[in-house]
Design an enzyme around this catalytic site. Structure first.
Site, PDB file in Angstrom:
ATOM      1  N   SER A  21      27.190  -2.626  47.119  1.00 39.97           N
ATOM      2  CA  SER A  21      26.907  -2.701  48.561  1.00 39.97           C
ATOM      3  C   SER A  21      28.000  -1.988  49.344  1.00 39.97           C
ATOM      4  O   SER A  21      29.161  -1.972  48.937  1.00 39.97           O
ATOM      5  CB  SER A  21      26.868  -4.181  48.965  1.00 39.97           C
ATOM      6  OG  SER A  21      26.147  -4.365  50.153  1.00 39.97           O
ATOM      7  N   PRO A  22      27.648  -1.389  50.493  1.00 42.81           N
ATOM      8  CA  PRO A  22      28.686  -0.738  51.308  1.00 42.81           C
ATOM      9  C   PRO A  22      29.760  -1.735  51.735  1.00 42.81           C
ATOM     10  O   PRO A  22      29.445  -2.831  52.197  1.00 42.81           O
ATOM     11  CB  PRO A  22      27.909  -0.215  52.521  1.00 42.81           C
ATOM     12  CG  PRO A  22      26.600  -0.938  52.510  1.00 42.81           C
ATOM     13  CD  PRO A  22      26.322  -1.295  51.093  1.00 42.81           C
ATOM     14  N   CYS A  24      33.469  -1.647  53.835  1.00 44.37           N
ATOM     15  CA  CYS A  24      34.559  -0.968  54.542  1.00 44.37           C
ATOM     16  C   CYS A  24      35.874  -1.232  53.831  1.00 44.37           C
ATOM     17  O   CYS A  24      36.184  -2.374  53.484  1.00 44.37           O
ATOM     18  CB  CYS A  24      34.675  -1.503  55.964  1.00 44.37           C
ATOM     19  SG  CYS A  24      33.450  -0.821  57.063  1.00 44.37           S
ATOM     20  N   ALA A  57      30.598   2.081  55.321  1.00 40.77           N
ATOM     21  CA  ALA A  57      30.085   2.711  56.532  1.00 40.77           C
ATOM     22  C   ALA A  57      30.938   3.938  56.834  1.00 40.77           C
ATOM     23  O   ALA A  57      32.148   3.829  57.012  1.00 40.77           O
ATOM     24  CB  ALA A  57      30.157   1.723  57.692  1.00 40.77           C
ATOM     25  N   GLN A  99      26.704   5.570  53.257  1.00 36.94           N
ATOM     26  CA  GLN A  99      26.141   4.853  54.404  1.00 36.94           C
ATOM     27  C   GLN A  99      26.592   5.551  55.680  1.00 36.94           C
ATOM     28  O   GLN A  99      27.793   5.630  55.960  1.00 36.94           O
ATOM     29  CB  GLN A  99      26.585   3.387  54.413  1.00 36.94           C
ATOM     30  CG  GLN A  99      25.834   2.586  55.482  1.00 36.94           C
ATOM     31  CD  GLN A  99      26.261   1.135  55.579  1.00 36.94           C
ATOM     32  OE1 GLN A  99      27.457   0.844  55.669  1.00 36.94           O
ATOM     33  NE2 GLN A  99      25.305   0.224  55.599  1.00 36.94           N
ATOM     34  N   TYR A 182      25.648  -3.204  64.952  1.00 39.85           N
ATOM     35  CA  TYR A 182      26.177  -1.892  65.325  1.00 39.85           C
ATOM     36  C   TYR A 182      25.111  -1.117  66.108  1.00 39.85           C
ATOM     37  O   TYR A 182      24.046  -1.640  66.411  1.00 39.85           O
ATOM     38  CB  TYR A 182      26.686  -1.159  64.070  1.00 39.85           C
ATOM     39  CG  TYR A 182      27.832  -1.929  63.415  1.00 39.85           C
ATOM     40  CD1 TYR A 182      28.990  -2.216  64.135  1.00 39.85           C
ATOM     41  CD2 TYR A 182      27.739  -2.415  62.116  1.00 39.85           C
ATOM     42  CE1 TYR A 182      30.040  -2.945  63.564  1.00 39.85           C
ATOM     43  CE2 TYR A 182      28.786  -3.150  61.543  1.00 39.85           C
ATOM     44  CZ  TYR A 182      29.928  -3.401  62.271  1.00 39.85           C
ATOM     45  OH  TYR A 182      30.950  -4.134  61.720  1.00 39.85           O
ATOM     46  N   ARG A 230      19.470   0.369  56.203  1.00 47.24           N
ATOM     47  CA  ARG A 230      19.866  -1.047  56.174  1.00 47.24           C
ATOM     48  C   ARG A 230      19.524  -1.673  57.520  1.00 47.24           C
ATOM     49  O   ARG A 230      19.877  -1.140  58.581  1.00 47.24           O
ATOM     50  CB  ARG A 230      21.368  -1.202  55.888  1.00 47.24           C
ATOM     51  CG  ARG A 230      21.820  -2.659  55.925  1.00 47.24           C
ATOM     52  CD  ARG A 230      23.211  -2.876  55.369  1.00 47.24           C
ATOM     53  NE  ARG A 230      23.140  -3.208  53.951  1.00 47.24           N
ATOM     54  CZ  ARG A 230      24.086  -3.889  53.277  1.00 47.24           C
ATOM     55  NH1 ARG A 230      25.175  -4.297  53.890  1.00 47.24           N
ATOM     56  NH2 ARG A 230      23.946  -4.172  52.001  1.00 47.24           N
ATOM     57  N   ARG A 327      30.709  -8.622  47.467  1.00 46.28           N
ATOM     58  CA  ARG A 327      31.939  -9.315  47.074  1.00 46.28           C
ATOM     59  C   ARG A 327      32.079  -9.484  45.569  1.00 46.28           C
ATOM     60  O   ARG A 327      33.193  -9.412  45.036  1.00 46.28           O
ATOM     61  CB  ARG A 327      32.032 -10.662  47.804  1.00 46.28           C
ATOM     62  CG  ARG A 327      32.369 -10.482  49.279  1.00 46.28           C
ATOM     63  CD  ARG A 327      32.109 -11.727  50.083  1.00 46.28           C
ATOM     64  NE  ARG A 327      30.682 -12.020  50.194  1.00 46.28           N
ATOM     65  CZ  ARG A 327      30.179 -13.028  50.882  1.00 46.28           C
ATOM     66  NH1 ARG A 327      30.985 -13.856  51.513  1.00 46.28           N
ATOM     67  NH2 ARG A 327      28.875 -13.218  50.951  1.00 46.28           N
TER      68      ARG A 327
END
Ligand SMILES: Cc1cc2nc3c(=O)[nH]c(=O)nc-3n(C[C@H](O)[C@H](O)[C@H](O)COP(=O)(O)O)c2cc1C
Length: 362
Positions: A21-22, A24, A57, A99, A182, A230, A327
């Site tokens: 998963s993306p 940051c 992202a 992403q 966002y 997403r 995670r």
């Protein structure tokens, strides 16, 4: 079908159903350029056997960064900085994905491990943009600028250019980040979009921007390569007019028509009042299941998928087409190799030659 069954979207074969998963990393030096951290972090997870390895992202313009340390993809230099990572990821047999993001009114905040928290005022900060000038409810918000027609067109162009640069960098999947409060989510949610022009009002007006962005990315993305989007399936604000899972099912169909191949189904982030009904194991999987079966669009499930058996169940029972883990991939870069061991499918995973002695059953 199980977790290790390859997935073909357009002409692209993904080796199994696990996606990183993306996430940051906030690890750039104020310039949005990828560093050794990105190569090692993403490269290690590709060695770990995942099917899709997605970047964090990546902001399509400097104002679209969440923090001054975010990754960016707005110039050739940014593409060049990412190229060694895509090359390594592909060399490990994984599909490199990026992403593409714009943080909207939630831009210009301190990274989580900074000494301060909240918006960045003064040096290194900037004025965020949004559907209106209403700021995110931080304690000490920055002024926000409402995007006008030219500004909106600029954002669509920036996503298109970012997709072209991503292709040049060697990515095979582009994901439009339309979740977590966002910019694109701020436009489709009635909580944040009170505009009265063509980009506000009813469902069609509020979803116009994400549909235009998806179509712009698809325009420059090759026919044989997939585009993901997403979404936040729900705003988790049941007591007021807000975005719902029914809306997500409807939008997923529209996005497929605009050129999306898979909807990555997340949730929340639009407002600090959100009431998340529970974040137990697989808490968002039912949303991905609805997108897959009601909208009939391929979907990815994310949220507290942490075990090989759990990820396998999502795929075997056709709740979603990809099991997306964030995670757990921090905790275990080799999740997919370990899943092969636990599920007795070492025949289906690629242990790097260099690591075979650590996986005796391979
Ligand atoms: C450190 C960290 C960074 C994240 N950054 C992003 C991001 O860049 N883009 C995004 O869409 N989600 C981001 N997320 C959300 C995750 O992709 C994922 O949706 C969420 O953590 C739930 O999945 P999990 O339970 O497997 O962690 C981030 C999560 C974490 C833990």
């Amino acid at each position: 079908m199980d977790l290790f069954t390859p997935l073909t979207l357009r002409g692209t074969e993904i080796r199994n159903r696990v996606m990183v998963s993306p996430m940051c990393q906030y690890s750039c030096a104020l310039d949005g350029l990828a560093t050794d951290w990105h190569l090692v972090h993403l490269g290690q997870r590709a060695s770990g056997g995942a099917g899709v390895v997605m970047t964090e992202a990546a902001a399509v313009n400097p104002e679209g960064r969440i923090s001054p340390h975010d990754l960016g993809i707005w110039s050739q230099e940014h593409a060049n900085a990412l190229a060694p990572t895509t090359q390594f990821v592909r060399g490990q047999g994984a599909t490199p994905a990026i992403q593409l993001a714009h943080a909207g009114r939630k831009a210009s905040t301190h990274r989580p491990f900074a000494d301060e928290s909240g918006p960045v005022h003064g040096e290194h900060g900037w004025t965020p943009v949004g559907p209106t000038d209403e700021p995110y409810p931080h304690d000490d918000p920055l002024d926000v600028e409402a995007l006008d027609q030219d500004g909106i067109e600029g954002v669509v162009d920036d996503f298109r250019t970012a997709a072209e640069l991503s292709l040049d960098a060697g990515f095979e999947i582009a994901e439009v980040h339309g979740a977590h409060g966002y910019l694109l989510h701020e436009f489709y949610s009635p909580v944040t979009n009170t505009r009265e022009d063509d980009y506000g009002g009813d469902f069609t007006g509020r979803t116009r921007l994400i549909r235009e962005v998806t179509a712009a990315v698809r325009e420059v993305w090759p026919d044989d390569k997939p585009v993901f989007v997403r979404l936040s399936a729900t705003d988790w604000l049941p007591d007021r007019e807000s975005w719902t899972v029914d809306d997500t099912v409807r939008l997923s169909r529209d996005l497929e028509a605009a050129g999306a191949d898979l909807v990555d189904v997340s949730g929340g982030g639009i407002h600090s009042d959100q009431q998340v009904p529970g974040t137990g194991a697989h808490y968002q999987v039912p949303y991905a299941e609805r997108v897959k079966h009601e909208a009939e669009v391929a979907s990815g499930a994310v949220g507290k998928i942490t075990t090989p058996q759990g990820a396998d169940e999502v795929i075997r029972n056709e709740r979603a087409d990809l099991a997306i883990l964030a995670r757990e991939h921090i905790n275990d870069p080799y999740f997919t190799l370990h899943a092969g061991e636990e599920l007795g499918r070492m025949d289906a995973v690629d242990v790097p030659d260099q690591y075979e002695r650590g996986f005796p059953s391979s």
